[in-house]
Write an enzyme that holds these catalytic residues in place. Sequence first.
Site, PDB file in Angstrom:
ATOM      1  N   PRO A  11       4.351  -5.985  -2.559  1.00 36.60           N
ATOM      2  CA  PRO A  11       3.640  -6.112  -1.302  1.00 36.60           C
ATOM      3  C   PRO A  11       2.150  -5.800  -1.317  1.00 36.60           C
ATOM      4  O   PRO A  11       1.723  -4.721  -1.714  1.00 36.60           O
ATOM      5  CB  PRO A  11       4.371  -5.121  -0.393  1.00 36.60           C
ATOM      6  CG  PRO A  11       5.021  -4.165  -1.307  1.00 36.60           C
ATOM      7  CD  PRO A  11       5.225  -4.834  -2.604  1.00 36.60           C
ATOM      8  N   GLU A  12       1.376  -6.737  -0.863  1.00 33.57           N
ATOM      9  CA  GLU A  12      -0.003  -6.504  -0.457  1.00 33.57           C
ATOM     10  C   GLU A  12      -0.068  -6.904   1.023  1.00 33.57           C
ATOM     11  O   GLU A  12       0.975  -7.148   1.633  1.00 33.57           O
ATOM     12  CB  GLU A  12      -0.969  -7.307  -1.332  1.00 33.57           C
ATOM     13  CG  GLU A  12      -0.839  -6.912  -2.809  1.00 33.57           C
ATOM     14  CD  GLU A  12      -1.893  -7.530  -3.698  1.00 33.57           C
ATOM     15  OE1 GLU A  12      -2.986  -7.828  -3.200  1.00 33.57           O
ATOM     16  OE2 GLU A  12      -1.607  -7.714  -4.896  1.00 33.57           O
ATOM     17  N   LYS A  27      -1.744  -1.901   4.303  1.00 32.70           N
ATOM     18  CA  LYS A  27      -0.367  -1.975   3.815  1.00 32.70           C
ATOM     19  C   LYS A  27       0.537  -0.986   4.523  1.00 32.70           C
ATOM     20  O   LYS A  27       1.704  -0.833   4.141  1.00 32.70           O
ATOM     21  CB  LYS A  27      -0.346  -1.714   2.301  1.00 32.70           C
ATOM     22  CG  LYS A  27      -1.239  -2.669   1.497  1.00 32.70           C
ATOM     23  CD  LYS A  27      -1.360  -2.218   0.060  1.00 32.70           C
ATOM     24  CE  LYS A  27      -2.564  -2.855  -0.612  1.00 32.70           C
ATOM     25  NZ  LYS A  27      -2.872  -2.225  -1.904  1.00 32.70           N
ATOM     26  N   ARG A  61      -6.679  -0.802 -13.454  1.00 31.45           N
ATOM     27  CA  ARG A  61      -5.629  -1.787 -13.198  1.00 31.45           C
ATOM     28  C   ARG A  61      -5.816  -3.006 -14.094  1.00 31.45           C
ATOM     29  O   ARG A  61      -6.947  -3.394 -14.419  1.00 31.45           O
ATOM     30  CB  ARG A  61      -5.660  -2.248 -11.730  1.00 31.45           C
ATOM     31  CG  ARG A  61      -5.680  -1.129 -10.716  1.00 31.45           C
ATOM     32  CD  ARG A  61      -4.464  -0.230 -10.804  1.00 31.45           C
ATOM     33  NE  ARG A  61      -3.233  -0.983 -10.648  1.00 31.45           N
ATOM     34  CZ  ARG A  61      -2.711  -1.317  -9.479  1.00 31.45           C
ATOM     35  NH1 ARG A  61      -3.289  -0.950  -8.368  1.00 31.45           N
ATOM     36  NH2 ARG A  61      -1.597  -1.997  -9.417  1.00 31.45           N
TER      37      ARG A  61
END
Length: 273
Positions: A2-3, A59, A255
């Site tokens: 999920p974003e 989010k 990341r």
Amino acid sequence: MPELPEVEFARSVIERAALDRVVAEVDDTDTYVCRPHRPGDIRAALLGHRLTAAHRRGKTMWCDTDGGPALGIHLGMSGKIVIADPGGHEIDGGDYWEGRRKPGDYRWARFTLGFADGGRLLLVDPRRLGRIRLDPPLDALGPDATVITAEAFARAVTGGTAPVKGHLLDQHRIAGIGNLLADEILWQARVHPGRPGDEITAAEVDRLLAGTRAAVRSALRDGGVHTLPIIARRRADGRCPRDGAPMTHGTIAGRTTWWCPAEQLFPLQHITQ
DNA sequence: TATAGTGTTATCGG
DNA sequence: ACCGATAACACTAT
């Protein structure tokens, strides 16, 4: 996983299928997902109440209740919302992303609301990094990426020596962008992900804002962040859809990051448009 | 069997 | 105290 677009889809599922139903049972026994509450705290706060609205900022989701505290829901890395109704009818609020869960598979339910009509709302989350809490703090979140003003956006992505990708991912600066959306935005804007915030020019800010709005809008429309053009090219044989250059990758802001080495140039003097 | 991972946060050093 | 980098979190899929 999920974003912002995936979370918005989950929110809409809750809004469509979980509001105005009396809560008759709550399983809040996963003390990691429900931290810092103690088992039974959330149950006691929600029993007999109904969810009355479903909101989202970045989010983070939260549901208002009729007289009780708000119920905060964060999907973490692998969470999804599932609504399971009597008769086997089920809405999988994460059906659009990979990791095919079979209908009726509730192995990884980490939190459950049971309604008086027999239906259930479940947080299904294999990796268990999702989070449920009452009255979640929202003040530390920046403006949601779908509504942020140009002025606030410029503040969010500039300044400091940290890489601009880190700023895009910083939920205090702007809320909702995750690792994949960030790569897509930077690619659309033709900005190298590692460029320091304090070197970002006004022209780059403009392109990053346009990229953010376009990427979020198309991911919302097309069913999630993996439908974005650059995301399918995050692989060893991936090529830039614009110029055919082989995509390169590395670690930026902690990341995994993929970018087009022909268009997303690091040194300022090489930026030509 | 070893490793990476679409998120967040505590901790550490400068 | 601020900023930025890193580890840790929990667990599955490859």
